[in-house]
Write a protein that holds these residues in place. Structure first.
Motif, PDB file in Angstrom:
ATOM      1  N   UNK A   1       0.838  -1.190   0.000  1.00 54.28           N
ATOM      2  CA  UNK A   1       0.000   0.000   0.000  1.00 54.28           C
ATOM      3  C   UNK A   1       0.875   1.242   0.000  1.00 54.28           C
ATOM      4  N   UNK A   2       0.606   2.145   0.921  1.00 55.35           N
ATOM      5  CA  UNK A   2       1.384   3.392   0.985  1.00 55.35           C
ATOM      6  C   UNK A   2       2.568   3.296   1.955  1.00 55.35           C
ATOM      7  N   UNK A   3       2.870   2.103   2.426  1.00 57.57           N
ATOM      8  CA  UNK A   3       3.959   1.919   3.380  1.00 57.57           C
ATOM      9  C   UNK A   3       5.140   1.213   2.730  1.00 57.57           C
ATOM     10  N   UNK A   4       6.325   1.506   3.241  1.00 61.27           N
ATOM     11  CA  UNK A   4       7.547   0.963   2.669  1.00 61.27           C
ATOM     12  C   UNK A   4       8.553   0.670   3.780  1.00 61.27           C
ATOM     13  N   UNK A   5       9.281  -0.433   3.625  1.00 63.24           N
ATOM     14  CA  UNK A   5      10.396  -0.774   4.501  1.00 63.24           C
ATOM     15  C   UNK A   5      11.613  -1.019   3.617  1.00 63.24           C
ATOM     16  N   UNK A   6      12.764  -0.532   4.047  1.00 62.66           N
ATOM     17  CA  UNK A   6      13.994  -0.769   3.306  1.00 62.66           C
ATOM     18  C   UNK A   6      15.076  -1.242   4.269  1.00 62.66           C
ATOM     19  N   UNK A   7      15.764  -2.293   3.880  1.00 55.26           N
ATOM     20  CA  UNK A   7      16.867  -2.850   4.667  1.00 55.26           C
ATOM     21  C   UNK A   7      18.117  -2.803   3.805  1.00 55.26           C
ATOM     22  N   UNK A   8      19.234  -2.362   4.379  1.00 55.17           N
ATOM     23  CA  UNK A   8      20.498  -2.258   3.651  1.00 55.17           C
ATOM     24  C   UNK A   8      21.492  -3.270   4.207  1.00 55.17           C
ATOM     25  N   UNK A   9      22.158  -3.974   3.293  1.00 55.34           N
ATOM     26  CA  UNK A   9      23.148  -4.973   3.664  1.00 55.34           C
ATOM     27  C   UNK A   9      24.391  -4.747   2.819  1.00 55.34           C
ATOM     28  N   UNK A  10      25.538  -4.700   3.434  1.00 57.30           N
ATOM     29  CA  UNK A  10      26.781  -4.554   2.689  1.00 57.30           C
ATOM     30  C   UNK A  10      26.988  -5.724   1.742  1.00 57.30           C
ATOM     31  N   UNK A  11      27.439  -5.440   0.524  1.00 54.14           N
ATOM     32  CA  UNK A  11      27.675  -6.512  -0.452  1.00 54.14           C
ATOM     33  C   UNK A  11      28.686  -7.531   0.071  1.00 54.14           C
ATOM     34  N   UNK A  12      29.591  -7.107   0.918  1.00 52.08           N
ATOM     35  CA  UNK A  12      30.601  -8.017   1.461  1.00 52.08           C
ATOM     36  C   UNK A  12      30.046  -8.893   2.584  1.00 52.08           C
ATOM     37  N   UNK A  13      28.823  -8.596   3.061  1.00 51.77           N
ATOM     38  CA  UNK A  13      28.227  -9.356   4.163  1.00 51.77           C
ATOM     39  C   UNK A  13      27.438 -10.571   3.697  1.00 51.77           C
ATOM     40  N   UNK A  14      27.234 -10.693   2.395  1.00 49.88           N
ATOM     41  CA  UNK A  14      26.505 -11.837   1.834  1.00 49.88           C
ATOM     42  C   UNK A  14      27.271 -12.367   0.629  1.00 49.88           C
ATOM     43  N   UNK A  15      26.914 -13.547   0.208  1.00 44.48           N
ATOM     44  CA  UNK A  15      27.588 -14.184  -0.917  1.00 44.48           C
ATOM     45  C   UNK A  15      26.839 -13.872  -2.219  1.00 44.48           C
ATOM     46  N   UNK A  16      26.979 -12.665  -2.706  1.00 44.31           N
ATOM     47  CA  UNK A  16      26.399 -12.286  -3.984  1.00 44.31           C
ATOM     48  C   UNK A  16      24.886 -12.142  -3.947  1.00 44.31           C
ATOM     49  N   UNK A  17      24.313 -12.049  -5.152  1.00 41.35           N
ATOM     50  CA  UNK A  17      22.875 -11.856  -5.286  1.00 41.35           C
ATOM     51  C   UNK A  17      22.093 -12.973  -4.593  1.00 41.35           C
ATOM     52  N   UNK A  18      22.545 -14.201  -4.771  1.00 40.08           N
ATOM     53  CA  UNK A  18      21.833 -15.343  -4.181  1.00 40.08           C
ATOM     54  C   UNK A  18      21.892 -15.309  -2.654  1.00 40.08           C
ATOM     55  N   UNK A  19      23.006 -14.853  -2.104  1.00 34.91           N
ATOM     56  CA  UNK A  19      23.113 -14.717  -0.655  1.00 34.91           C
ATOM     57  C   UNK A  19      22.159 -13.675  -0.117  1.00 34.91           C
ATOM     58  N   UNK A  20      22.000 -12.582  -0.863  1.00 36.32           N
ATOM     59  CA  UNK A  20      21.054 -11.541  -0.452  1.00 36.32           C
ATOM     60  C   UNK A  20      19.626 -12.072  -0.523  1.00 36.32           C
ATOM     61  N   UNK A  21      19.305 -12.803  -1.579  1.00 33.73           N
ATOM     62  CA  UNK A  21      17.959 -13.375  -1.716  1.00 33.73           C
ATOM     63  C   UNK A  21      17.656 -14.369  -0.597  1.00 33.73           C
ATOM     64  N   UNK A  22      18.687 -15.100  -0.155  1.00 37.01           N
ATOM     65  CA  UNK A  22      18.504 -16.111   0.889  1.00 37.01           C
ATOM     66  C   UNK A  22      18.044 -15.491   2.211  1.00 37.01           C
ATOM     67  N   UNK A  23      18.321 -14.209   2.403  1.00 35.37           N
ATOM     68  CA  UNK A  23      17.880 -13.533   3.634  1.00 35.37           C
ATOM     69  C   UNK A  23      16.365 -13.419   3.708  1.00 35.37           C
ATOM     70  N   UNK A  24      15.699 -13.538   2.576  1.00 31.29           N
ATOM     71  CA  UNK A  24      14.249 -13.338   2.519  1.00 31.29           C
ATOM     72  C   UNK A  24      13.510 -14.634   2.840  1.00 31.29           C
ATOM     73  N   UNK A  25      13.853 -15.216   3.977  1.00 31.13           N
ATOM     74  CA  UNK A  25      13.216 -16.469   4.366  1.00 31.13           C
ATOM     75  C   UNK A  25      11.822 -16.209   4.959  1.00 31.13           C
ATOM     76  N   UNK A  26      11.108 -17.277   5.225  1.00 28.53           N
ATOM     77  CA  UNK A  26       9.723 -17.183   5.686  1.00 28.53           C
ATOM     78  C   UNK A  26       9.591 -16.380   6.986  1.00 28.53           C
ATOM     79  N   UNK A  27      10.490 -16.605   7.922  1.00 32.76           N
ATOM     80  CA  UNK A  27      10.428 -15.908   9.210  1.00 32.76           C
ATOM     81  C   UNK A  27      10.626 -14.399   9.034  1.00 32.76           C
ATOM     82  N   UNK A  28      11.586 -14.006   8.201  1.00 39.82           N
ATOM     83  CA  UNK A  28      11.825 -12.582   7.945  1.00 39.82           C
ATOM     84  C   UNK A  28      10.611 -11.952   7.271  1.00 39.82           C
ATOM     85  N   UNK A  29      10.070 -12.631   6.258  1.00 36.28           N
ATOM     86  CA  UNK A  29       8.941 -12.075   5.527  1.00 36.28           C
ATOM     87  C   UNK A  29       7.712 -11.939   6.423  1.00 36.28           C
ATOM     88  N   UNK A  30       7.497 -12.891   7.308  1.00 39.06           N
ATOM     89  CA  UNK A  30       6.378 -12.800   8.248  1.00 39.06           C
ATOM     90  C   UNK A  30       6.568 -11.615   9.192  1.00 39.06           C
TER      91      UNK A  30
END
Length: 80
Positions: A30-59
């Motif tokens: 809707x009209x609400x937004x959340x943004x989270x920033x993660x250093x590129x060096x803190x994850x293993x590439x694009x796939x590592x960043x995507x892996x953070x979006x697990x069920x518990x985080x999304x809930x």
């Protein structure tokens, strides 16, 4: 800013972006937004960043959207 991926989700729009040495997880409902920033060096590439979006985080982010909506409706009622 580069769009890495649009992540399918039935409850909100989820976009993974890369910018200035960071990944940004942008969630919109809707009209609400959340943004989270993660250093590129803190994850293993694009796939590592995507892996953070697990069920518990999304809930948790969906619950946060509900809290944001409730707080905003309450202030509108008090001050509108």
């Amino acid at each position: 800013m580069r769009v890495v991926a649009d992540i399918p989700n039935p409850n909100m729009k989820v976009t993974l972006l890369a910018w200035n040495g960071k990944y940004l997880i942008k969630l919109e409902k809707g009209s609400f937004e959340q943004t989270y920033k993660i250093g590129e060096m803190d994850v293993m590439g694009d796939e590592g960043a995507k892996a953070l979006l697990d069920e518990e985080f999304m809930e948790a982010t969906l619950n946060r959207f509900n809290d944001m909506r409730d707080a905003f409706v309450s202030t509108i009622r008090r001050n509108g």
